[in-house]
Motif scaffolding. Structure first.
Motif, PDB file in Angstrom:
ATOM      1  N   UNK A 155      13.413   6.068  14.269  1.00  0.00           N
ATOM      2  CA  UNK A 155      12.582   4.923  14.894  1.00  0.00           C
ATOM      3  C   UNK A 155      11.724   3.971  14.253  1.00  0.00           C
ATOM      4  N   UNK A 156      11.744   3.325  14.761  1.00  0.00           N
ATOM      5  CA  UNK A 156      10.448   2.411  14.153  1.00  0.00           C
ATOM      6  C   UNK A 156       9.554   2.112  13.449  1.00  0.00           C
ATOM      7  N   UNK A 157       8.590   2.052  12.460  1.00  0.00           N
ATOM      8  CA  UNK A 157       7.179   2.366  12.337  1.00  0.00           C
ATOM      9  C   UNK A 157       7.156   2.054  11.099  1.00  0.00           C
ATOM     10  N   UNK A 158       6.058   2.151  10.396  1.00  0.00           N
ATOM     11  CA  UNK A 158       5.370   2.422   9.106  1.00  0.00           C
ATOM     12  C   UNK A 158       5.260   3.826   8.387  1.00  0.00           C
ATOM     13  N   UNK A 159       5.917   3.482   7.499  1.00  0.00           N
ATOM     14  CA  UNK A 159       6.793   4.691   7.129  1.00  0.00           C
ATOM     15  C   UNK A 159       5.514   4.735   5.613  1.00  0.00           C
ATOM     16  N   UNK A 160       5.468   6.565   4.398  1.00  0.00           N
ATOM     17  CA  UNK A 160       5.610   6.417   3.652  1.00  0.00           C
ATOM     18  C   UNK A 160       7.060   6.739   2.682  1.00  0.00           C
ATOM     19  N   UNK A 218       0.775  -0.815  -0.329  1.00  0.00           N
ATOM     20  CA  UNK A 218       0.274   0.051  -0.229  1.00  0.00           C
ATOM     21  C   UNK A 218       0.925   1.271   0.031  1.00  0.00           C
ATOM     22  N   UNK A 219       2.136   1.332  -0.036  1.00  0.00           N
ATOM     23  CA  UNK A 219       3.301   2.239  -0.784  1.00  0.00           C
ATOM     24  C   UNK A 219       3.430   2.816   0.929  1.00  0.00           C
TER      25      UNK A 219
END
Length: 257
Positions: free
Chosen positions: A152-157, A129-130
C-alpha cells in the motif's frame, strides 16, 4: 470517444506537462533545472499548447499527479488545474505519482530494466527524516498485464517497509544512491534498480494512466481533486501532534472550489 487531455506532474522538483489525444502522447515538456513551479507551470502549459497548435479550449480533460510529494509543489499543480478547469466543465482524474512511475517501468523504455509476470516493483521517493514515500506493484498475467498493488502507498521507515514487502523487487527511485545504505541494512532484497533521471516522475505517464481511468468512467469535477500528502506539514504536525498516518489523504486547503 477519445479526449484531448492535459496532464500535470508537479509533485516533486521535476515539473512537467503533457498533452494527449486519448492515450496517445502528442507532446511532453519538462522544466529543466528549476524548482520555481509557481512561475514555470503556466508558461510551460502555454508553450505546449502553442507547439501542438491547440488553444486551452481544445483541452477536454485533466489528469493531475496528486502525490505523494512536496506540499508546495502539489498545491501549485492542483491550484493551476482547478483554475484552468473553472467554468469549463472538464472531467478530471487524480493520478498517484508513485503508480505513474511504476507504469513507466512496466510499459516504457526503462534503461534496460525488464519486468516479467510476477516481478515486484518498489517505487521510492525520499520523504526526509529517515522516511520514504513508497508503493509496491507487480505485473499481472499476460503481455498486457496491469499493475497490481503488493504494498500500500504510504510513508515508511525502511525496516517497516521491508517487513511488509517480503519479496525481491526492482527498485525505482529518482534519488540516486541515497536509499541503498538504509534499505540494505534493513534487509531489502532487490534484483535490479532504476535510479536518477530515468526514474523521475513524468507527465506523459500521468496522462496515460489518467486517460485509462477516464475511459473506465472514473474522474469527476476538478474542484474535487485532493492531494495525497501522507504526512502533515511541519506546522500542522506541531499543532495536532504527530505525523499523518500512512494512507491518509489530505484535501488542499482553500482550493476545494
Amino acid at each position: 470517444m477519445s479526449r484531448r487531455l492535459l496532464a500535470i506532474e508537479s509533485a516533486t522538483d521535476w515539473l512537467s506537462i503533457a498533452l494527449l489525444d486519448g492515450d496517445e502522447v502528442v507532446l511532453m515538456l519538462q522544466a529543466e533545472g528549476t524548482r520555481q513551479h509557481a512561475s514555470a507551470l503556466m508558461p510551460l502549459i502555454d508553450r505546449g499548447l502553442s507547439e501542438v497548435d491547440w488553444s486551452i479550449d481544445d483541452v477536454q480533460a485533466l489528469a493531475v499527479s496528486t502525490g505523494p510529494g512536496s506540499f508546495t509543489s502539489l498545491r501549485i499543480g492542483l491550484a493551476t488545474a482547478k483554475g484552468l478547469a473553472f467554468g469549463r466543465n472538464w472531467p478530471a482524474v487524480s493520478v498517484s505519482t508513485l503508480e505513474a512511475m511504476a507504469l513507466s517501468v512496466l510499459e516504457g523504455d526503462s534503461a534496460g530494466i525488464t519486468t516479467g509476470e510476477g516481478q515486484g516493483m518498489l517505487v521510492l521517493l525520499d520523504a526526509r527524516r529517515g522516511q520514504w514515500y513508497a508503493g509496491g506493484w507487480v505485473r499481472g498475467a499476460g503481455s498486457g498485464g496491469a499493475l497490481k498493488p503488493i504494498l500500500a502507498e504510504g510513508l515508511y521507515a525502511p525496516e517497516h517497509l521491508v517487513a511488509d514487502l517480503g519479496r525481491d523487487v526492482v527498485v525505482v527511485t529518482p534519488d540516486r544512491g541515497d536509499w541503498r545504505g538504509e534499505f540494505e541494512r534493513a534487509g531489502l532484497r532487490f534484483v535490479a534498480t532504476l535510479e536518477g533521471e530515468h526514474a523521475r516522475p513524468r507527465a506523459d505517464w500521468v496522462g496515460r494512466l489518467g486517460a485509462r481511468c477516464l475511459a473506465r468512467g472514473d474522474g469527476g469535477p476538478a474542484s474535487e481533486l485532493a492531494a495525497r500528502y501522507l504526512r502533515r506539514a511541519e506546522a500542522e504536525a506541531q499543532r495536532l501532534g504527530g505525523p499523518v498516518e500512512a494512507g491518509e489523504v489530505a484535501r488542499v486547503e482553500g482550493l476545494e472550489g
